[in-house]
Scaffold this active site. Sequence first.
Site, short mmCIF file in Angstrom:
data_model
loop_
_atom_site.label_atom_id
_atom_site.label_comp_id
_atom_site.label_asym_id
_atom_site.label_seq_id
_atom_site.Cartn_x
_atom_site.Cartn_y
_atom_site.Cartn_z
N THR A 228 10.90 11.92 -24.91
CA THR A 228 11.03 11.00 -23.77
C THR A 228 12.43 11.10 -23.18
O THR A 228 13.40 11.26 -23.92
CB THR A 228 10.68 9.53 -24.15
N SER A 229 12.49 10.98 -21.84
CA SER A 229 13.80 11.05 -21.17
C SER A 229 14.58 9.76 -21.36
O SER A 229 15.75 9.69 -20.98
CB SER A 229 13.59 11.31 -19.68
N TYR B 291 -5.17 10.89 -9.37
CA TYR B 291 -5.48 10.64 -10.80
C TYR B 291 -6.72 11.43 -11.23
O TYR B 291 -6.79 11.87 -12.38
CB TYR B 291 -5.62 9.13 -11.07
N ASP C 209 -2.44 10.12 -22.01
CA ASP C 209 -3.46 11.02 -22.56
C ASP C 209 -3.92 10.50 -23.92
O ASP C 209 -3.37 9.51 -24.43
CB ASP C 209 -2.93 12.47 -22.66
N HIS D 67 1.65 2.35 -21.64
CA HIS D 67 1.47 2.56 -20.20
C HIS D 67 0.01 2.76 -19.80
O HIS D 67 -0.28 3.30 -18.74
CB HIS D 67 2.31 3.76 -19.73
N CYS E 202 -15.93 -2.34 -7.18
CA CYS E 202 -16.28 -3.22 -8.30
C CYS E 202 -17.59 -3.96 -7.99
O CYS E 202 -17.75 -4.50 -6.89
CB CYS E 202 -15.14 -4.23 -8.48
N ARG F 66 -5.32 14.67 -12.04
CA ARG F 66 -4.64 14.66 -13.35
C ARG F 66 -5.65 14.67 -14.50
O ARG F 66 -5.44 15.29 -15.53
CB ARG F 66 -3.71 13.45 -13.46
P1 OAD Z 1 9.80 12.40 -18.82
O1 OAD Z 1 9.16 13.47 -18.02
O2 OAD Z 1 10.71 11.46 -18.12
O3 OAD Z 1 10.62 13.04 -20.02
C1 OAD Z 1 10.06 14.01 -20.85
C2 OAD Z 1 11.10 14.41 -21.87
O4 OAD Z 1 10.49 15.31 -22.77
C3 OAD Z 1 12.34 15.11 -21.30
O5 OAD Z 1 13.51 14.47 -21.79
C4 OAD Z 1 12.22 16.53 -21.84
O6 OAD Z 1 13.50 17.08 -22.15
C5 OAD Z 1 11.42 16.32 -23.10
N1 OAD Z 1 10.63 17.48 -23.54
C6 OAD Z 1 10.09 18.48 -22.79
N2 OAD Z 1 9.42 19.34 -23.57
C7 OAD Z 1 9.53 18.89 -24.84
C8 OAD Z 1 9.04 19.34 -26.10
N3 OAD Z 1 8.29 20.43 -26.20
N4 OAD Z 1 9.36 18.62 -27.20
C9 OAD Z 1 10.11 17.49 -27.10
N5 OAD Z 1 10.59 17.02 -25.94
C10 OAD Z 1 10.30 17.70 -24.82
O7 OAD Z 1 8.62 11.61 -19.58
P2 OAD Z 1 8.65 10.16 -20.22
O8 OAD Z 1 9.99 9.88 -20.83
O9 OAD Z 1 7.46 10.05 -21.07
O10 OAD Z 1 5.08 6.35 -16.60
O11 OAD Z 1 8.49 9.25 -18.93
C11 OAD Z 1 8.35 7.87 -19.08
C12 OAD Z 1 7.36 7.33 -18.06
O12 OAD Z 1 7.75 7.74 -16.75
C13 OAD Z 1 5.94 7.88 -18.22
O13 OAD Z 1 5.18 7.17 -19.17
C14 OAD Z 1 5.37 7.73 -16.83
C15 OAD Z 1 6.57 8.18 -16.02
O14 OAD Z 1 6.63 7.72 -14.72
C16 OAD Z 1 3.85 6.00 -16.13
O15 OAD Z 1 3.01 6.82 -15.82
C17 OAD Z 1 3.64 4.56 -16.03
#
Ligand code: OAD
Length: 267
Positions: free
Chosen positions: A210-211, A76, A117, A131, A169, A79
């Site tokens: 989001t995926s 982290y 972020d 999250h 802590c 990151r």
């Molecule tokens: P993902 O990495 O699963 O999905 C990202 C999505 O963004 C994909 O469907 C890509 O096609 C799309 N993408 C990429 N570039 C893009 C762009 N320029 N414009 C629009 N879309 C684009 O990320 P999340 O869905 O956010 O959890 O993942 C959900 C959670 O899984 C996150 O919050 C994280 C992860 O594990 C935690 O950290 C708790």
Amino acid sequence: MLAELSPKLSVEIQRAAKLLASPAPICVLTGAGISAESGIPTFRDKQTGLWQRYRAEDLATPTAFVRDPKLVWSWYQWRRQLVHDKAPNPAHYALAKWQQMSKANHQSVTLITQNVDDLHEQAGSTVTHLHGHLWRNRCHDCGTPFKNEAEVLVRDKNAIRFDDELITCQYCGGYIRPDIVWFGESLPSQAWQTAEDAAASCKVFISIGTSSLVYPAAGLAQLAKQNGAKIIEINPNPTPNTVVDITLAANAGIVMPLLIEQIDALS
Ligand code: OAD
């Protein structure tokens, strides 16, 4: 300019803008894709996604932290180093501008993010984090928030150190961890309530970058649909979200400014 897009995308943006220009409540859910054009890697994109290179089981679960706190803390810190100099892109700014415009039009635009972020805030948006926050820490054992230089970051980004020494802590001696929701943990209840209320009462739900694979956030679009909302998805790649009415298949940094320009013109 809409004219520079494919005719299909241009028509779909106009359809979406018409839906969004009415003063009905809107719920927006963002994921890692909205920050991709700022240079922050997503989780599941082929080649660049973090979960293509690292195992979530080793780094993003409470079990992983108990087993090897130093490994998780170091990851982290890495990151944080990766993200600290990143700036909002046109998609973040377009959303912030829309929230401002909507206030003047007495329209409610609730922004919910899965991202940890702070690029929405940097762009000027009001946002609910489902999250957690990359820049906050808390004790893994007693939950007490821990303030260190990361908290000061927003004011002075150069002040932060990224060393990977574990911190304990001062109240219970437990290890300090990032205030992020890991797999197997519950979402913060107030943030989730805000998200559920916004999804259940909106007339249009927009899913951006989001995926749609991680629940419960991925279920918000279904909740909105069950309550009669139209669903818009902005993503260059297909997702398993089956309730979408309008797909804007391009990068958010391209689509969002054009969409907001169209909404502005129609309002
Ligand atoms: P993902 O990495 O699963 O999905 C990202 C999505 O963004 C994909 O469907 C890509 O096609 C799309 N993408 C990429 N570039 C893009 C762009 N320029 N414009 C629009 N879309 C684009 O990320 P999340 O869905 O956010 O959890 O993942 C959900 C959670 O899984 C996150 O919050 C994280 C992860 O594990 C935690 O950290 C708790």
